[in-house]
Design a protein around this motif. Sequence first.
Motif, PDB file in Angstrom:
ATOM      1  N   LEU A  67     -10.517  50.903 -98.380  1.00  0.00           N
ATOM      2  CA  LEU A  67      -9.778  51.631 -97.589  1.00  0.00           C
ATOM      3  C   LEU A  67      -9.334  53.155 -98.189  1.00  0.00           C
ATOM      4  O   LEU A  67      -8.638  54.220 -97.617  1.00  0.00           O
ATOM      5  N   ASP A  68      -9.557  52.908 -99.089  1.00  0.00           N
ATOM      6  CA  ASP A  68      -9.092  53.654-100.699  1.00  0.00           C
ATOM      7  C   ASP A  68     -10.776  54.786-100.874  1.00  0.00           C
ATOM      8  O   ASP A  68     -11.768  53.819-101.651  1.00  0.00           O
ATOM      9  N   ALA A 103       5.135  50.974 -96.392  1.00  0.00           N
ATOM     10  CA  ALA A 103       3.596  51.882 -95.214  1.00  0.00           C
ATOM     11  C   ALA A 103       1.950  51.495 -96.413  1.00  0.00           C
ATOM     12  O   ALA A 103       1.603  52.088 -95.552  1.00  0.00           O
ATOM     13  N   GLU A 106      -0.516  48.379 -95.554  1.00  0.00           N
ATOM     14  CA  GLU A 106      -1.379  48.395 -93.773  1.00  0.00           C
ATOM     15  C   GLU A 106      -2.149  49.041 -94.064  1.00  0.00           C
ATOM     16  O   GLU A 106      -3.060  50.078 -94.325  1.00  0.00           O
ATOM     17  N   ASP A 107      -3.291  48.977 -92.429  1.00  0.00           N
ATOM     18  CA  ASP A 107      -4.509  49.652 -92.621  1.00  0.00           C
ATOM     19  C   ASP A 107      -4.213  50.821 -91.728  1.00  0.00           C
ATOM     20  O   ASP A 107      -4.161  50.943 -90.432  1.00  0.00           O
ATOM     21  N   ARG A 108      -3.580  51.600 -92.308  1.00  0.00           N
ATOM     22  CA  ARG A 108      -2.768  53.071 -92.492  1.00  0.00           C
ATOM     23  C   ARG A 108      -4.049  53.994 -92.486  1.00  0.00           C
ATOM     24  O   ARG A 108      -3.508  54.081 -93.931  1.00  0.00           O
ATOM     25  N   PRO A 109      -3.868  55.477 -92.230  1.00  0.00           N
ATOM     26  CA  PRO A 109      -4.420  56.314 -93.339  1.00  0.00           C
ATOM     27  C   PRO A 109      -2.722  56.812 -93.934  1.00  0.00           C
ATOM     28  O   PRO A 109      -1.616  57.099 -93.758  1.00  0.00           O
ATOM     29  N   PRO A 111      -0.254  58.507 -95.698  1.00  0.00           N
ATOM     30  CA  PRO A 111       0.381  59.915 -95.081  1.00  0.00           C
ATOM     31  C   PRO A 111      -0.374  61.050 -96.051  1.00  0.00           C
ATOM     32  O   PRO A 111      -0.075  61.346 -97.385  1.00  0.00           O
ATOM     33  N   GLU A 276       9.741  54.649 -94.956  1.00  0.00           N
ATOM     34  CA  GLU A 276       8.844  54.134 -95.201  1.00  0.00           C
ATOM     35  C   GLU A 276       7.693  55.015 -95.102  1.00  0.00           C
ATOM     36  O   GLU A 276       7.350  55.492 -96.390  1.00  0.00           O
ATOM     37  N   GLY A 277       8.061  55.876 -94.495  1.00  0.00           N
ATOM     38  CA  GLY A 277       6.696  57.109 -95.309  1.00  0.00           C
ATOM     39  C   GLY A 277       7.507  58.063 -96.062  1.00  0.00           C
ATOM     40  O   GLY A 277       6.366  58.358 -96.448  1.00  0.00           O
TER      41      GLY A 277
END
Length: 722
Positions: A67-68, A103, A106-109, A111, A276-277
């Motif tokens: 993910l990174d 935040a 999780e499997d999210r881009p 921010p 969270e963002g």
Amino acid sequence: MPAVLRVALPVPLPTLFDYLPPATGEAVAGSRVLVPFGKGKAVGVVVEAGVESAVGNARLKRVLRVLDDAPLLDAELMATLARAADYWLGAPGEAYANALPLALREDRPLPELHEEAWALTAAGRSALDAGSRRGGSRALLEALARGPQTAELLHEMLPGWRDAARRLDEAGLIERTRTQTAGPMAVTTAPSLSDEQQQAVDAIGESLGAFQSFLLDGVTGSGKTEVYLALIEKVIAQGKQALLLVPEIGLAPQTVRRLRDRLGVAVQVLHSNLAEGDRARAWLRARSGEAKVILGTRSAIFTPLPNAGLIVVDEEHDSAYKQQEGFRYHARDLAILRGRALNVPVVLGSATPSLESLANVQAGRYRTLHLRARPGAIRAPQVQIVDMRAQRLDHGLSPALLAAVTDTVARGEQALVFRNRRGYAPVLLCYSCGWHAECPRCEHPMTLHAARRALICHHCDYSTRMPGQCPSCFSPELKPQGQGTERLEEALTAHFPEVPVMRIDRETTRRRDAFEQLLEGLHEDRLAILVGTQMLAKGHDLPNLTLVAIVGVDEGLHSVDFRASERLAQLVVQVAGRAGRAQKPGRVLLQTHHPEHPLLRQLLAQGYAAAAATLLEERRSVQLPPFGHQVLLRADAHQREHVDAFLGEAANALTGTPLQLAGPMPAPMPLRAGRHRGQLLIEAETRGALHSALRPWYPSLSRLPSARRVRWSLDVDPIDLY
């Protein structure tokens, strides 16, 4: 055998998990990866890459995706987390997960890091002119009418503004915008430091660039924050980062303002009340080195600090720094661990230092700096004991206390009546048959909350309607026993109908911005009587508050908990320190049925330092912490026999070790929320002996035959033996 990745997953198991490398991309230590786990997927952190697996590769699953692009957790943080998981005997996956804001788990881009800002649209300006919005929405429209505002400023001006922003954004009344890079902020002039403050700044300033632990022992109102500000200023001038921890979210807004106004830089905030963002953005800004000043509560100790210069832990004695579930670390102790790893000084500040910190001073591990004077204050508050014996009390309030409140409000000043128990009354009793309201899930008295006409268990939150008559004998003679803040508020309102009486506890500050708004009103020097719990004992500066009356002192004098005396001494001194912080002299009243108690007498005659020294000697004589070392194994289940079986097996697994065991035994509160609770207390004279015996024992607990029938947890250096 091909090399594999060792991954920490956020599960309460004392193990890491092996996975085959991904088909594409490279995963290195500190990177997040998406992996198959059980029937689903999980995000984990790579702890080691290129290691040999203990099981055959045929049984291993492959990492789905890296993910990174670059490791999210740097080498220092990874090493510190490994040491922390080892010391607090925590599940490694929970330790690594703690370091990441939600935040980022999780499997999210990731921010975006550019500064978020909001502006009015044309429709929004029309809505404001038409007066079609009310409450928080109108307040936000008015704030944006002055021009675009950054999220950081909105957090400060309107805590809890996010809900209103969501509504207005959906209605097309406001829109996201990008702000121009702000120029230098206006900076307020620093007050000249006292000799003691300057000596503290010089001593710590000389240690910048090297690890050293300092205990800044300063009486309440002595200006510890000014010392922090002067040091952070030095750190920023060197291009380095400073991390400041505070124990409570309620202290964050006033501290942010003070930091920004003095230092002229943006302050990144990390605590659980943030969206969270926002929390993730602050964490990532710290990681990039862009954030120079980071302010946060307990979990902010995990913030990446690539250019670290200083760590400060304010109110270091506060129990809020101890995590009480999951990975049970102590943020103050973790701050020392990080300071050593980062090679920066760590400042622990308090007017009532913990006995642990004072023992570290005695052992030569910490260096003490004293602030004994209160700049700007006339003198320390005058403390007086009110003997409640043979006095006619009015809802727990003595005539002397009521007379003192009368004098205070007559001068147009503020009074605080402190009671560390919320609700109306701790017990509802039938005068006819002796029945009392008890929680069916905890077998513990339920607290009456008169305003909500409800009985609430403060241990498991079970609630029920207040009965109109005794459920046992049907008598209407149900009477509340004892006083909570709600009952004191009612009594004081009846006594002083012309004076605003404000209650500040968890009930009245449920709304996100309620606490801040209440404090804002009190800063205006208006007349008021405050009734509050320990929320008000922490670092709040109220210039017009001149009287503090503490009721319910006696509960801390006769507790079975060996830490109760230390906590009571700290609470009395901290609450007393709210009085007379400006030019007006302060007065403190302690109501007690035990005016001759040696702790109270010593506290009043000689101060906290003498009382703490006595308590330390008592602890040393019986080898209690900080001179002995403890680990508590807790277990709970729906059936008592399952708890007993598990704790018995756990104790048997420790036979032959140089440890002292107390138990297995029921917990001080044997039933909670319908679950039976028990514990095993493990003690040793040295930390080394304790950990060398428990390291192999801890992973074996989950394999015990009865382990599946209970919930269990280990607490290293417990601060509550409940």
